[in-house]
Write an enzyme that holds these catalytic residues in place. Structure first.
Site, PDB file in Angstrom:
ATOM      1  N   SER A  11       0.813  -1.212   0.000  1.00 41.41           N
ATOM      2  CA  SER A  11       0.000   0.000   0.000  1.00 41.41           C
ATOM      3  C   SER A  11       0.849   1.266   0.000  1.00 41.41           C
ATOM      4  CB  SER A  11      -0.928   0.005   1.221  1.00 41.41           C
ATOM      5  OG  SER A  11      -1.813  -1.090   1.169  1.00 41.41           O
ATOM      6  N   ARG A  33       5.182 -10.855  -7.064  1.00 36.13           N
ATOM      7  CA  ARG A  33       4.163 -11.683  -7.721  1.00 36.13           C
ATOM      8  C   ARG A  33       3.826 -11.142  -9.111  1.00 36.13           C
ATOM      9  NH1 ARG A  33      -0.858 -11.667  -4.925  1.00 36.13           N
ATOM     10  NH2 ARG A  33      -0.266  -9.820  -3.715  1.00 36.13           N
ATOM     11  N   LYS A 190       5.887   4.271  17.333  1.00 37.03           N
ATOM     12  CA  LYS A 190       4.475   4.695  17.279  1.00 37.03           C
ATOM     13  C   LYS A 190       3.564   3.535  16.898  1.00 37.03           C
ATOM     14  CE  LYS A 190       4.207   4.885  12.566  1.00 37.03           C
ATOM     15  NZ  LYS A 190       3.148   4.454  11.623  1.00 37.03           N
ATOM     16  N   SER A 253      -5.253   2.840  10.120  1.00 42.27           N
ATOM     17  CA  SER A 253      -3.986   2.341  10.640  1.00 42.27           C
ATOM     18  C   SER A 253      -4.079   0.853  10.947  1.00 42.27           C
ATOM     19  CB  SER A 253      -3.608   3.103  11.913  1.00 42.27           C
ATOM     20  OG  SER A 253      -2.651   2.397  12.672  1.00 42.27           O
ATOM     21  N   ASN A 255      -1.964  -0.962  12.629  1.00 44.58           N
ATOM     22  CA  ASN A 255      -1.591  -1.240  14.015  1.00 44.58           C
ATOM     23  C   ASN A 255      -2.740  -0.921  14.962  1.00 44.58           C
ATOM     24  OD1 ASN A 255       1.506  -1.895  13.982  1.00 44.58           O
ATOM     25  ND2 ASN A 255       1.201  -0.230  12.529  1.00 44.58           N
ATOM     26  N   GLU A 280       3.358  -3.867  11.508  1.00 43.02           N
ATOM     27  CA  GLU A 280       4.752  -3.710  11.918  1.00 43.02           C
ATOM     28  C   GLU A 280       4.927  -3.695  13.429  1.00 43.02           C
ATOM     29  OE1 GLU A 280       7.235  -4.101  10.175  1.00 43.02           O
ATOM     30  OE2 GLU A 280       6.958  -3.384   8.132  1.00 43.02           O
TER      31      GLU A 280
END
Length: 332
Positions: A11, A33, A190, A253, A255, A280
């Site tokens: 993304s 891919r 963060k 987000s 996360n 992440e």
């Protein structure tokens, strides 16, 4: 016209490739891919940003050497924990004079190295050529051409300016800095704070709780960055508090969304299966805690996230454990 290689077609890599093209660069993306390569060459990356129509000056290939050939700037956007393996595979293809841009936000497991350090060690890139781009840059909003800004960090001012010029546009404003350490620590930590905020939201807590976690998370991030030699001003800027707010509060987000799922009772495995993309903070929380412990830095929020992600502790116990800690001065 500057030629740029973007290594990865996720993304953020796709959104950044579009930014570069709209700023006047020609862009070759590398995707592992073949079906993603075909999609990009047809004008859209339907697997990641299906609503973004890519400029004609963005092309794709599954050949990393072809992607990097004659590139003046090489952008690395692979998941942070795969960077070492990717560079071992095709790092030699990076042209010797190219600026190398890191879009990655993480600390490597096992080594506790920042992404710029991994780039230098594995690919032999000098610090003067490694540029870190970080800030409040949610890919879907960038793809919608909503105004945004980011920090462009390099120890060499000229390299930072070259990369900033390559991506600057009417809707994207880059600000340059020399503080690579602070920019990278902000970007990595963060994500972990956003997991904690998401957990609180998933458990039904409101804005007071989330604001508390964000504020204390910024304090933790600043402590770690300062221990590593960062500039304190970085944590009050786009790469610091700006990115922290966006990542902790936005449903875009990954996360934050992952944390919400944990707060609602899903296991790590269930939340991972639902997300279908790399989160992440889940990958890097343990390495960030190890880095902090090595430097004697107290990071209770990161510690509690590691307890949930690695040790299987109950999410419902995170809040009580944090609130029962010994009282400390606000500026610690």
């Amino acid at each position: 016209m500057t030629h740029v290689a973007v290594m990865s077609a996720g993304s953020w890599g796709t959104a950044f490739a579009s930014l570069l093209a709209e700023a006047g660069c020609t862009v070759t993306m590398w995707a592992r891919r073949p079906e993603v390569v075909d999609q990009i060459n047809s004008g859209r990356n339907r697997d990641y940003l299906p609503d973004l129509e890519l400029p004609d000056t963005v092309r794709a290939t599954a050949d990393p050497e072809a992607a990097c050939r004659a590139a003046e700037i090489v952008v690395l956007a692979v998941p942070s924990q795969t960077l070492r393996a990717n560079l071992a595979e095709w790092g030699d293809a990076i042209p010797s004079g190219a600026d190398v841009v890191s879009l990655m936000k993480g600390v490597e497991l096992g080594t506790t190295m920042r992404m710029s350090e991994v780039i230098g060690e594995v690919a032999g890139i000098e610090p003067e050529r490694i540029v870190v781009v970080s800030g409040p840059n949610l890919a879907k909003e960038i793809a919608l051409h909503q105004p945004a800004a980011s920090t462009v960090a390099c120890v060499d001012h000229a390299a930072a300016e070259r990369v900033a010029a390559a991506c600057a546009s009417k809707v994207f404003r880059p600000y340059t800095t020399h503080d690579v350490v602070g920019t990278e620590i902000s970007g990595a930590t963060k994500n972990v704070v956003a997991l904690a905020v998401g957990m609180a939201e998933g458990m039904g807590f409101g804005d007071n709780t989330k604001a508390t976690i964000i504020t204390r998370g910024l304090a933790e991030t600043t402590r770690l960055g300062m221990a590593l030699g960062a500039d304190a001003k970085t944590f009050l800027g786009l790469a610091g508090v700006g990115d922290l707010i966006a990542t902790c509060m936005s449903p875009l987000s990954r996360n934050h969304s992952f944390g919400v799922k944990l707060g609602r009772g899903l296991t790590i495995e269930q939340a991972t299966a639902e997300m279908q993309q790399t989160t992440e903070g889940v990958k890097s929380c343990e390495s960030i805690l190890s880095l902090a412990q090595h430097h004697g830095v107290d990071m209770p929020i990161v510690e509690q996230v590691v307890g949930v992600v690695r040790d299987g502790q109950a999410v419902t116990e995170v809040g009580p454990r944090l609130m029962s800690r010994d009282l400390k001065a606000e500026n610690h």
